[in-house]
Scaffold this motif. Structure first.
Motif, mmCIF file in Angstrom:
data_model
loop_
_atom_site.group_PDB
_atom_site.id
_atom_site.type_symbol
_atom_site.label_atom_id
_atom_site.label_comp_id
_atom_site.label_asym_id
_atom_site.label_seq_id
_atom_site.Cartn_x
_atom_site.Cartn_y
_atom_site.Cartn_z
ATOM 1 N N UNK A 60 0.863 -1.171 0.000
ATOM 2 C CA UNK A 60 0.000 0.000 0.000
ATOM 3 C C UNK A 60 0.908 1.231 0.000
ATOM 4 N N UNK A 61 0.917 1.965 -1.108
ATOM 5 C CA UNK A 61 1.739 3.165 -1.177
ATOM 6 C C UNK A 61 3.221 2.862 -1.344
ATOM 7 N N UNK A 62 4.051 3.636 -0.680
ATOM 8 C CA UNK A 62 5.504 3.550 -0.789
ATOM 9 C C UNK A 62 6.007 2.267 -0.127
ATOM 10 N N UNK A 63 6.595 1.330 -0.885
ATOM 11 C CA UNK A 63 7.010 0.055 -0.283
ATOM 12 C C UNK A 63 8.064 0.215 0.801
ATOM 13 N N UNK A 64 8.979 1.186 0.631
ATOM 14 C CA UNK A 64 10.021 1.387 1.637
ATOM 15 C C UNK A 64 9.412 1.793 2.979
ATOM 16 N N UNK A 65 8.436 2.691 2.944
ATOM 17 C CA UNK A 65 7.783 3.128 4.183
ATOM 18 C C UNK A 65 7.024 1.987 4.841
ATOM 19 N N UNK A 66 6.328 1.206 4.038
ATOM 20 C CA UNK A 66 5.575 0.087 4.599
ATOM 21 C C UNK A 66 6.525 -0.917 5.271
ATOM 22 N N UNK A 67 7.660 -1.173 4.626
ATOM 23 C CA UNK A 67 8.631 -2.120 5.171
ATOM 24 C C UNK A 67 9.252 -1.583 6.450
ATOM 25 N N UNK A 68 9.583 -0.296 6.465
ATOM 26 C CA UNK A 68 10.222 0.291 7.639
ATOM 27 C C UNK A 68 9.303 0.306 8.854
ATOM 28 N N UNK A 101 8.782 -7.837 4.713
ATOM 29 C CA UNK A 101 9.622 -8.373 3.637
ATOM 30 C C UNK A 101 9.257 -9.824 3.382
ATOM 31 N N UNK A 102 9.176 -10.620 4.437
ATOM 32 C CA UNK A 102 8.851 -12.037 4.281
ATOM 33 C C UNK A 102 7.385 -12.227 3.923
ATOM 34 N N UNK A 103 6.519 -11.376 4.425
ATOM 35 C CA UNK A 103 5.103 -11.479 4.069
ATOM 36 C C UNK A 103 4.909 -11.229 2.576
ATOM 37 N N UNK A 130 10.444 -1.874 -8.227
ATOM 38 C CA UNK A 130 10.535 -0.896 -7.138
ATOM 39 C C UNK A 130 10.388 -1.591 -5.784
ATOM 40 N N UNK A 131 9.523 -2.603 -5.734
ATOM 41 C CA UNK A 131 9.332 -3.352 -4.500
ATOM 42 C C UNK A 131 10.594 -4.133 -4.133
ATOM 43 N N UNK A 132 11.190 -4.815 -5.099
ATOM 44 C CA UNK A 132 12.414 -5.578 -4.836
ATOM 45 C C UNK A 132 13.543 -4.653 -4.403
ATOM 46 N N UNK A 133 13.641 -3.482 -5.022
ATOM 47 C CA UNK A 133 14.683 -2.531 -4.625
ATOM 48 C C UNK A 133 14.468 -2.059 -3.194
ATOM 49 N N UNK A 134 13.211 -1.815 -2.832
ATOM 50 C CA UNK A 134 12.909 -1.398 -1.455
ATOM 51 C C UNK A 134 13.275 -2.495 -0.467
ATOM 52 N N UNK A 135 13.047 -3.743 -0.845
ATOM 53 C CA UNK A 135 13.414 -4.869 0.013
ATOM 54 C C UNK A 135 14.934 -4.927 0.184
ATOM 55 N N UNK A 136 15.668 -4.803 -0.901
ATOM 56 C CA UNK A 136 17.132 -4.828 -0.820
ATOM 57 C C UNK A 136 17.653 -3.686 0.051
ATOM 58 N N UNK A 137 17.059 -2.506 -0.096
ATOM 59 C CA UNK A 137 17.513 -1.348 0.663
ATOM 60 C C UNK A 137 17.236 -1.484 2.160
#
Length: 479
Positions: A205-213, A219-221, A239-246
């Motif tokens: 939902x929205x910015x993947x980096x923000x959701x992950x943080x 990440x695993x979900x 973009x999602x994979x890059x956010x996961x790597x970051x």
């Protein structure tokens, strides 16, 4: 820029939480939070996208749910099914777990249930807005007040309750998990989760980096739901994979139990090989208890061999294929806090997983069981069957299952007069069992007892060598 603003807002919230309650936030802070969090999240003007009357939807209506629905309606509170159950119903699956959301606060729910003499259990959830009601002493209903995650640290959140369904949907991880379903059948989809479901896409939902943080377990979900939703193993959003790597380092902040719970589900879904390779490519190894350089090629061989034979290996067996020795397995267990059965199976496979040409026959596998005390035979039978599947020796599994373990003709009491040091009896029995098995169980008890002097000599020598080694290690430690 958005990340910076959110960090500033988070600091603001920490100062503006009032003394009246941990989750009460000033309106200015709330408005700032809403503006920042919603900036990059397109939503529907009208979230109601359809009205359901499917068998899967009707199946959830037990008499107990009818009681809960009537109760909320009586007190003029909204009640909707939330998250995964909505996704499953829309996919034509009967949901196994139902989560509910409401605009009633925990205090309002408690007052309502108390007045109606409804039993409430598991009060630990109240801190985050969840009240669990038990209806007719038969069915539990977890009902959570709409909320926003005001302060997050990658693992936990401090929440504020809200009446806004859109804000509650916005705090959820994936679009396909952000939908609601009311008890009249109306589907509320604020962030196009149904569109993603139809297109078999997994997006945050929205910015993947923000959701992950907000919660690094997401990440695993992401990988777990990818293996259940998507049709093609290579259709990841870049973009999602890059956010996961970051943000992959954030997994180190998540408890081993939570990691294993999600990892286990990834390994029982679709595209296991592809998703594990992608997860490793993102740099997850050291954060999940794996060696820095896991044995990826062996994992590939073991998984493809099992798949070609129509065999489903246990998740811990697949993970074991990434390890090289017992120390790797011990470190994995220390990170994940595995159950005893998973830990023991992992250690057993690491110890015996290497294929040896001389072990093509069933006898070598029978030995692994037979040398154990009789009370452990059933446990070791299961361990050996998984080992056979792991090695690809599936043709031996059925034969091994038919094997009936014979009664060993020697007892501990019979050995007491032959073995003066009772501490050595176990080692002597194990060696006698090996001999009896190698001779196809044909030796009599008298013939086995005749072997004791030579066995005892070898066992005593090994015992002396172990003592000498232990003493040497102790001296080295003192130095």
């Amino acid at each position: 820029m958005l990340n910076v603003l959110l960090r500033q807002a988070t600091n603001l919230f920490r100062h503006e939480i009032t003394a009246t309650g941990r989750f009460n936030v000033t309106r200015a802070a709330h408005d700032t939070w809403r503006k920042l969090k919603m900036t990059d999240v397109p939503s529907r003007a009208d979230p109601v996208i359809m009205k359901l009357d499917s068998p899967e939807f009707r199946s959830v209506f037990t008499p107990e749910l009818q009681t809960v629905a009537e109760l909320f309606k009586k007190y003029d509170y909204e009640l909707r099914i939330a998250g995964g159950a909505v996704r499953d119903i829309l996919m034509g699956k009967q949901p196994t777990d139902l989560d509910f959301a409401t605009n009633a606060t925990p205090e309002q729910m408690k007052a309502m249930f108390t007045k109606e003499e409804i039993r409430m259990i598991n009060e630990k959830g109240e801190r985050h807005g969840t009240i669990t009601a038990r209806i007719n002493d038969k069915e539990n209903f977890e009902i959570t007040t709409l909320r926003i995650d005001v302060v997050t640290n990658g693992r936990h959140a401090e929440v504020q309750f809200t009446k806004d369904w859109l804000l509650d949907a916005n705090r959820r991880d994936l679009t396909i998990n952000s939908m609601f379903l009311d008890l009249d059948g109306k589907v509320y989809d604020y962030f196009y989760g149904y569109d993603d479901l139809q297109k078999r896409r997994v997006l945050f939902v929205g910015n993947p980096a923000l959701r992950i943080q907000e919660d690094y377990l997401r990440i695993l979900r992401y990988f777990r739901f990818y293996g259940r939703i998507v049709d093609n193993p290579g259709d990841h959003d870049e973009a999602t994979i890059q956010a996961i790597k970051d943000n992959i380092d954030g997994l180190s902040r998540i408890s081993g139990e939570r990691i294993w719970s999600e990892w286990h589900k990834i390994l029982t879904g679709n595209f296991v090989l592809e998703l594990m390779l992608k997860l490793l490519e993102c740099g997850s190894s050291k954060h999940m208890g794996l060696p820095d350089e896991p044995d990826v090629e062996n994992f590939r061989v073991v998984y493809q061999r099992a798949s070609s034979k129509g065999v489903t290996l246990k998740p811990i067996s697949l993970i074991t294929s990434l390890l090289r020795d017992e120390q790797d397995m011990i470190r994995l267990h220390e990170r994940l806090k595995l159950s005893r059965s998973d830990r023991d199976l992992g250690l057993f496979l690491v110890q015996h997983k290497e294929y040896k040409p001389c072990e093509e026959s069933l006898k070598s596998y029978q030995r692994l069981v037979f040398i154990q005390p009789r009370v452990k035979h059933d446990v070791y039978r299961e361990l050996v069957k998984e080992l056979l599947r792991y090695r690809g020796a599936t043709e031996l599994v059925e034969e091994f299952e038919r094997w009936k373990i014979p009664q060993f003709p020697i007892s501990g009491n019979m050995l007491k007069e032959h073995v003066s040091k009772h501490t050595l009896i176990g080692s002597v029995v194990a060696e006698l069992k090996r001999i009896w098995l190698d001779e196809d169980f044909k030796l009599t008890s008298e013939q086995l007892l005749e072997r004791i002097p030579s066995i005892l000599s070898e066992v005593e020598q090994l015992e002396e060598e172990r003592k000498a080694l232990k003493a040497s290690q102790k001296r080295q430690k003192i130095k």
